[in-house]
Design a protein around this motif. Structure first.
Motif, PDB file in Angstrom:
ATOM      1  N   VAL A 223      12.398 -23.464  -9.500  1.00  0.00           N
ATOM      2  CA  VAL A 223      11.423 -22.649  -8.782  1.00  0.00           C
ATOM      3  C   VAL A 223      12.087 -22.086  -7.521  1.00  0.00           C
ATOM      4  CG1 VAL A 223       9.440 -23.962  -9.622  1.00  0.00           C
ATOM      5  CG2 VAL A 223      10.529 -24.634  -7.482  1.00  0.00           C
ATOM      6  N   PRO A 224      11.712 -20.871  -7.107  1.00  0.00           N
ATOM      7  CA  PRO A 224      12.244 -20.328  -5.852  1.00  0.00           C
ATOM      8  C   PRO A 224      11.549 -20.968  -4.663  1.00  0.00           C
ATOM      9  CG  PRO A 224      10.730 -18.755  -6.850  1.00  0.00           C
ATOM     10  CD  PRO A 224      10.879 -19.891  -7.822  1.00  0.00           C
ATOM     11  N   GLU A 225      12.311 -21.286  -3.653  1.00  0.00           N
ATOM     12  CA  GLU A 225      11.752 -21.798  -2.413  1.00  0.00           C
ATOM     13  C   GLU A 225      12.576 -21.261  -1.256  1.00  0.00           C
ATOM     14  OE1 GLU A 225      11.882 -26.079  -2.184  1.00  0.00           O
ATOM     15  OE2 GLU A 225      13.996 -26.076  -1.740  1.00  0.00           O
ATOM     16  N   TYR A 226      12.123 -21.539  -0.040  1.00  0.00           N
ATOM     17  CA  TYR A 226      12.761 -21.000   1.154  1.00  0.00           C
ATOM     18  C   TYR A 226      13.029 -22.133   2.138  1.00  0.00           C
ATOM     19  CZ  TYR A 226      10.978 -16.802  -1.028  1.00  0.00           C
ATOM     20  OH  TYR A 226      10.715 -15.821  -1.935  1.00  0.00           O
ATOM     21  N   PRO A 227      13.953 -21.940   3.066  1.00  0.00           N
ATOM     22  CA  PRO A 227      14.321 -23.026   3.992  1.00  0.00           C
ATOM     23  C   PRO A 227      13.146 -23.457   4.860  1.00  0.00           C
ATOM     24  CG  PRO A 227      15.953 -21.264   4.050  1.00  0.00           C
ATOM     25  CD  PRO A 227      14.782 -20.741   3.288  1.00  0.00           C
ATOM     26  N   TRP A 228      13.183 -24.691   5.292  1.00  0.00           N
ATOM     27  CA  TRP A 228      12.249 -25.185   6.290  1.00  0.00           C
ATOM     28  C   TRP A 228      12.348 -24.285   7.518  1.00  0.00           C
ATOM     29  CZ3 TRP A 228       8.157 -27.949   7.025  1.00  0.00           C
ATOM     30  CH2 TRP A 228       7.872 -28.513   8.263  1.00  0.00           C
ATOM     31  N   TYR A 229      11.212 -24.025   8.181  1.00  0.00           N
ATOM     32  CA  TYR A 229      11.192 -22.986   9.217  1.00  0.00           C
ATOM     33  C   TYR A 229      12.155 -23.280  10.373  1.00  0.00           C
ATOM     34  CZ  TYR A 229       8.516 -25.482  12.832  1.00  0.00           C
ATOM     35  OH  TYR A 229       8.131 -26.347  13.818  1.00  0.00           O
ATOM     36  N   GLU A 230      12.424 -24.568  10.662  1.00  0.00           N
ATOM     37  CA  GLU A 230      13.366 -24.881  11.730  1.00  0.00           C
ATOM     38  C   GLU A 230      14.807 -24.550  11.352  1.00  0.00           C
ATOM     39  OE1 GLU A 230      12.070 -28.504  14.346  1.00  0.00           O
ATOM     40  OE2 GLU A 230      11.672 -29.009  12.247  1.00  0.00           O
ATOM     41  N   GLU A 231      15.059 -24.294  10.080  1.00  0.00           N
ATOM     42  CA  GLU A 231      16.385 -23.891   9.632  1.00  0.00           C
ATOM     43  C   GLU A 231      16.585 -22.380   9.711  1.00  0.00           C
ATOM     44  OE1 GLU A 231      17.887 -26.307   6.079  1.00  0.00           O
ATOM     45  OE2 GLU A 231      15.710 -26.484   5.851  1.00  0.00           O
ATOM     46  N   LEU A 232      15.510 -21.636   9.941  1.00  0.00           N
ATOM     47  CA  LEU A 232      15.602 -20.182   9.982  1.00  0.00           C
ATOM     48  C   LEU A 232      16.226 -19.704  11.288  1.00  0.00           C
ATOM     49  CD1 LEU A 232      12.035 -19.294   8.632  1.00  0.00           C
ATOM     50  CD2 LEU A 232      14.181 -19.281   7.336  1.00  0.00           C
ATOM     51  N   PRO A 233      16.912 -18.573  11.270  1.00  0.00           N
ATOM     52  CA  PRO A 233      17.437 -17.996  12.520  1.00  0.00           C
ATOM     53  C   PRO A 233      16.289 -17.661  13.475  1.00  0.00           C
ATOM     54  CG  PRO A 233      18.413 -16.940  10.584  1.00  0.00           C
ATOM     55  CD  PRO A 233      17.296 -17.795  10.080  1.00  0.00           C
ATOM     56  N   ASP A 234      16.575 -17.691  14.762  1.00  0.00           N
ATOM     57  CA  ASP A 234      15.554 -17.409  15.768  1.00  0.00           C
ATOM     58  C   ASP A 234      14.898 -16.056  15.539  1.00  0.00           C
ATOM     59  OD1 ASP A 234      16.089 -19.825  16.928  1.00  0.00           O
ATOM     60  OD2 ASP A 234      17.402 -19.019  18.483  1.00  0.00           O
TER      61      ASP A 234
ATOM     62  N   PRO B 174       4.199 -22.072  11.390  1.00  0.00           N
ATOM     63  CA  PRO B 174       5.048 -22.977  10.597  1.00  0.00           C
ATOM     64  C   PRO B 174       4.298 -23.566   9.397  1.00  0.00           C
ATOM     65  CG  PRO B 174       5.309 -23.400  12.935  1.00  0.00           C
ATOM     66  CD  PRO B 174       4.114 -22.503  12.793  1.00  0.00           C
ATOM     67  N   GLN B 175       3.055 -23.979   9.615  1.00  0.00           N
ATOM     68  CA  GLN B 175       2.278 -24.563   8.523  1.00  0.00           C
ATOM     69  C   GLN B 175       2.004 -23.532   7.446  1.00  0.00           C
ATOM     70  OE1 GLN B 175      -1.423 -26.312   9.743  1.00  0.00           O
ATOM     71  NE2 GLN B 175      -2.198 -26.460   7.671  1.00  0.00           N
ATOM     72  N   LEU B 176       1.615 -22.312   7.847  1.00  0.00           N
ATOM     73  CA  LEU B 176       1.321 -21.270   6.868  1.00  0.00           C
ATOM     74  C   LEU B 176       2.571 -20.890   6.084  1.00  0.00           C
ATOM     75  CD1 LEU B 176      -0.950 -19.004   9.102  1.00  0.00           C
ATOM     76  CD2 LEU B 176      -1.682 -20.594   7.319  1.00  0.00           C
ATOM     77  N   TYR B 177       3.693 -20.796   6.770  1.00  0.00           N
ATOM     78  CA  TYR B 177       4.944 -20.446   6.095  1.00  0.00           C
ATOM     79  C   TYR B 177       5.370 -21.542   5.126  1.00  0.00           C
ATOM     80  CZ  TYR B 177      10.015 -20.103   5.519  1.00  0.00           C
ATOM     81  OH  TYR B 177      11.287 -20.077   4.990  1.00  0.00           O
ATOM     82  N   ASN B 178       5.279 -22.784   5.565  1.00  0.00           N
ATOM     83  CA  ASN B 178       5.814 -23.864   4.753  1.00  0.00           C
ATOM     84  C   ASN B 178       4.961 -24.198   3.541  1.00  0.00           C
ATOM     85  OD1 ASN B 178       8.277 -24.515   6.129  1.00  0.00           O
ATOM     86  ND2 ASN B 178       7.006 -25.210   7.822  1.00  0.00           N
ATOM     87  N   GLU B 179       3.721 -23.728   3.512  1.00  0.00           N
ATOM     88  CA  GLU B 179       2.910 -23.916   2.315  1.00  0.00           C
ATOM     89  C   GLU B 179       3.505 -23.176   1.120  1.00  0.00           C
ATOM     90  OE1 GLU B 179      -1.161 -22.999   2.821  1.00  0.00           O
ATOM     91  OE2 GLU B 179      -1.577 -24.725   4.110  1.00  0.00           O
ATOM     92  N   VAL B 180       4.290 -22.143   1.390  1.00  0.00           N
ATOM     93  CA  VAL B 180       4.898 -21.377   0.306  1.00  0.00           C
ATOM     94  C   VAL B 180       6.423 -21.464   0.331  1.00  0.00           C
ATOM     95  CG1 VAL B 180       2.976 -19.766   0.207  1.00  0.00           C
ATOM     96  CG2 VAL B 180       4.926 -19.246   1.671  1.00  0.00           C
ATOM     97  N   ALA B 181       6.987 -22.293   1.218  1.00  0.00           N
ATOM     98  CA  ALA B 181       8.441 -22.304   1.400  1.00  0.00           C
ATOM     99  C   ALA B 181       9.120 -23.455   0.672  1.00  0.00           C
ATOM    100  CB  ALA B 181       8.779 -22.346   2.888  1.00  0.00           C
ATOM    101  N   THR B 182       8.845 -24.693   1.087  1.00  0.00           N
ATOM    102  CA  THR B 182       9.565 -25.845   0.555  1.00  0.00           C
ATOM    103  C   THR B 182       8.753 -26.527  -0.542  1.00  0.00           C
ATOM    104  OG1 THR B 182       8.629 -27.162   2.360  1.00  0.00           O
ATOM    105  CG2 THR B 182      10.831 -26.287   2.677  1.00  0.00           C
ATOM    106  N   ALA B 183       9.353 -26.633  -1.697  1.00  0.00           N
ATOM    107  CA  ALA B 183       8.668 -27.238  -2.844  1.00  0.00           C
ATOM    108  C   ALA B 183       8.529 -28.739  -2.651  1.00  0.00           C
ATOM    109  CB  ALA B 183       9.432 -26.948  -4.130  1.00  0.00           C
ATOM    110  N   PRO B 184       7.352 -29.291  -2.947  1.00  0.00           N
ATOM    111  CA  PRO B 184       7.170 -30.745  -2.880  1.00  0.00           C
ATOM    112  C   PRO B 184       7.655 -31.409  -4.166  1.00  0.00           C
ATOM    113  CG  PRO B 184       5.118 -29.714  -3.505  1.00  0.00           C
ATOM    114  CD  PRO B 184       6.111 -28.594  -3.313  1.00  0.00           C
TER     115      PRO B 184
END
Length: 210
Positions: A72-83, A102-112
């Motif tokens: 599945v596609p996922e995205y980095p944890w928000y603290e890993e993103l460039p400023d 951060p919460q809204l982004y991570n709901e679709v970013a990192t797979a559980p």
């Protein structure tokens, strides 16, 4: 080498992970890199653990279940993103909701769930500053262990819930089994990650629990 997401050290194609069930200390995990051709004597009767008789033993060991891996596609944890990218995310979520980006982004970013590779969700604790103690290279996630395969809060359908299981009714035994197929309790119902050095996986192994 069934999982190309894993970077194997030279002359290895098999990784074995040993974990002391119920222990969430970083020293409770050992990773061994081997050659499959060298494994000729497989134990038919593995030794039992001293934790077998513990009252919560069923939560220390995964129950037997069928593996059905899916990419599945996922995205980095928000603290890993460039400023700069984090600033764009804040601007994309204007108004009172901005502080929750951060919460809204991570709901679709990192797979559980249990997974190989990718990024880990650090919503329970802040992401630690990790580095290989030998070469200072950043670590990568080798394996994530998770209590739940998808978010079970409320009665809504989780983004990460498989399409084949979305007909299941919340709080029924069938739903609980789909959400918690391994029966493993990680921490206090959270997740843990096995990390290795990104330059040389044999340098260092770390285990961090949320």
């Amino acid at each position: 080498m069934d999982f190309p997401e894993i970077t194997f050290p030279d002359d290895t194609d098999l990784v074995q992970l040993l974990w002391c069930g119920g222990d969430w200390d970083s020293e409770a995990v050992r990773v061994f890199w081997r050659r499959a051709a060298d494994v000729t004597d497989v134990l038919t009767d593995p030794p039992t653990s001293e934790l077998d008789d513990e009252p919560m033993a069923e939560e220390f060991f995964p129950r037997p279940c069928v593996l059905d891996p899916e990419r599945v596609p996922e995205y980095p944890w928000y603290e890993e993103l460039p400023d700069e990218l984090r600033a764009r995310l804040r601007a994309w979520i204007p108004g009172p909701a901005e502080e929750y980006y951060p919460q809204l982004y991570n709901e679709v970013a990192t797979a559980p769930g249990f997974k190989v590779g990718g990024s880990m969700n650090w919503s329970t604790t802040d992401m630690p500053q990790l580095a290989c103690p030998i070469c200072s290279a950043p670590p990568v996630l080798l394996l994530q262990l998770d209590t739940y395969e998808f978010d079970r809060s409320g009665d809504r359908v989780s983004r990460w819930q498989p399409l084949e299981e979305r007909h299941l009714i919340h709080h029924t035994p069938e739903y609980e089994l789909a959400c918690e197929p391994t029966g493993l309790l990680v921490g206090r119902g959270s997740r843990g990650g096995v990390f290795v050095c990104s330059t040389n996986p044999e340098h260092w192994t770390g285990f961090f629990c949320q």
